[in-house]
Each structure stands twice: as C-alpha cells, then as structure tokens.
Write a protein that holds these residues in place. Structure first.
Motif, short mmCIF file in Angstrom:
data_model
loop_
_atom_site.label_atom_id
_atom_site.label_comp_id
_atom_site.label_asym_id
_atom_site.label_seq_id
_atom_site.Cartn_x
_atom_site.Cartn_y
_atom_site.Cartn_z
N SER A 54 -2.86 0.65 2.92
CA SER A 54 -3.22 2.03 3.22
C SER A 54 -4.46 2.10 4.10
CB SER A 54 -3.50 2.76 1.90
OG SER A 54 -4.09 4.00 2.14
N ASN A 57 -4.43 8.39 5.94
CA ASN A 57 -3.08 8.97 5.92
C ASN A 57 -2.06 8.11 6.65
OD1 ASN A 57 -3.70 11.24 4.38
ND2 ASN A 57 -4.42 12.36 6.17
N THR A 59 -0.15 4.07 6.89
CA THR A 59 0.15 2.83 6.17
C THR A 59 0.63 1.80 7.17
OG1 THR A 59 0.77 4.06 4.19
CG2 THR A 59 1.60 1.81 4.37
N LYS A 73 2.60 7.77 7.34
CA LYS A 73 2.86 8.20 5.96
C LYS A 73 1.78 7.60 5.07
CE LYS A 73 7.06 9.96 6.61
NZ LYS A 73 7.24 11.37 6.66
N THR A 74 1.48 8.27 3.99
CA THR A 74 0.52 7.71 3.04
C THR A 74 1.20 6.57 2.27
OG1 THR A 74 1.15 9.18 1.23
CG2 THR A 74 -0.61 9.94 2.72
N LYS A 76 1.37 6.33 -0.85
CA LYS A 76 2.15 6.97 -1.92
C LYS A 76 3.55 7.36 -1.43
CE LYS A 76 1.88 10.76 -5.23
NZ LYS A 76 1.08 11.87 -5.72
N ASP A 77 3.64 7.89 -0.20
CA ASP A 77 4.94 8.26 0.38
C ASP A 77 5.81 7.03 0.59
OD1 ASP A 77 4.23 10.95 0.47
OD2 ASP A 77 3.51 10.82 2.54
N VAL A 78 5.21 5.96 1.11
CA VAL A 78 5.95 4.72 1.35
C VAL A 78 6.42 4.14 0.02
CG1 VAL A 78 5.78 2.35 2.21
CG2 VAL A 78 4.79 4.23 3.54
N GLU A 79 5.54 4.13 -0.97
CA GLU A 79 5.87 3.59 -2.29
C GLU A 79 7.07 4.33 -2.90
OE1 GLU A 79 3.60 2.65 -6.52
OE2 GLU A 79 2.70 4.07 -5.11
N ALA A 80 7.15 5.62 -2.71
CA ALA A 80 8.24 6.43 -3.26
C ALA A 80 9.59 6.08 -2.60
CB ALA A 80 7.95 7.91 -3.08
N ARG A 81 9.56 5.52 -1.42
CA ARG A 81 10.79 5.18 -0.69
C ARG A 81 11.24 3.74 -0.90
NH1 ARG A 81 8.97 6.83 5.03
NH2 ARG A 81 10.99 6.04 5.64
#
Length: 135
Positions: A54, A57, A59, A73-74, A76-81
C-alpha cells in the motif's frame, strides 16, 4: 423466468407446486486480478502475485516474475478482490500470497517470500499468522 445473482425461479405449469426454486452457485472461473492503468487493463493470475504494498490510495502489486504494477485502488479494495484462502494481510501496508512464504524470521518479525524478499509483519498479526502457518 426470473434470475438474479444466486437464485433462479421457474414456474412449472405441469406440477402441483406453483414454483420451484433452484439455487445456482456461481463459481469464479476467471482467477486473475485486473489492474487498470491509462494504457491497458493488465490481468495477473492470483498465483503469480507475490505480495501487494500500500501507498496511500494506491497499491503496487509485485509478481513472482519480478514485475510490479501500480493500481489506483487501496490495499483494502485489492484484498477484497483476492481469494482469502491464499492471501493474508500481515501488516497495515502489506498483503502476501501465503503460497510464496519460504521462512518466518521470528526475531526480525519478517516473512521471507520467494526471490528472497523480506516483508515485515505487525505484532498484532503475529498470533493469527502463527496459527495460520501452524507455527
């Protein structure tokens, strides 16, 4: 016939029951992360991702082939995908591919990944990490 993401409802005229509900599970067949830039959309296979770092904002995704890709993407956004079974957030700024771990450096609080890359892990994540790795 009506459809939505996870269920399919069909009215059967020849049956005593007015409706039958069939649940359809949708499996992800596309096992890649899409990284959008100004010039292209790059698709990176999950197993090729070594770790993600990270930076506010943004990655940066680092691959086993020693390439890196910046994405807007943050973490957190990447982790969710990404699939939770294969990736673990070891620090506020780092997400690693569990399949790439080669060693755990206890004194230095670091994980060694393929290609001799060392990533710090937080003290707060240490118990969960040890449990996950059966260490």
């Amino acid at each position: 016939m009506e459809t939505n993401n996870h269920a399919l409802t069909i009215q059967l005229s020849d049956c005593n029951e007015p409706f039958k509900v069939i649940h359809v599970t949708k499996k992800t067949l596309f096992n890649k992360l899409s990284v959008v830039s100004n010039e292209e959309i790059r698709f990176i296979a999950f197993e090729d991702i070594l770790y993600c770092k990270s930076s506010s904002n943004y990655t940066t995704i680092f691959t086993r082939k020693q390439k890196s890709y910046l994405c807007s993407k943050t973490l957190k956004d990447v982790e969710a995908r990404l699939p939770q079974d294969y990736f673990f957030r070891i620090h506020q700024s780092y997400l690693i591919n569990l399949q790439c771990i080669t060693a755990l450096k206890k004194q230095a609080c670091e994980i060694e990944l393929d290609n001799q890359i060392f990533i710090p892990f937080s003290r707060e994540k240490k118990p969960e990490l040890y449990k996950l790795l059966n260490a």
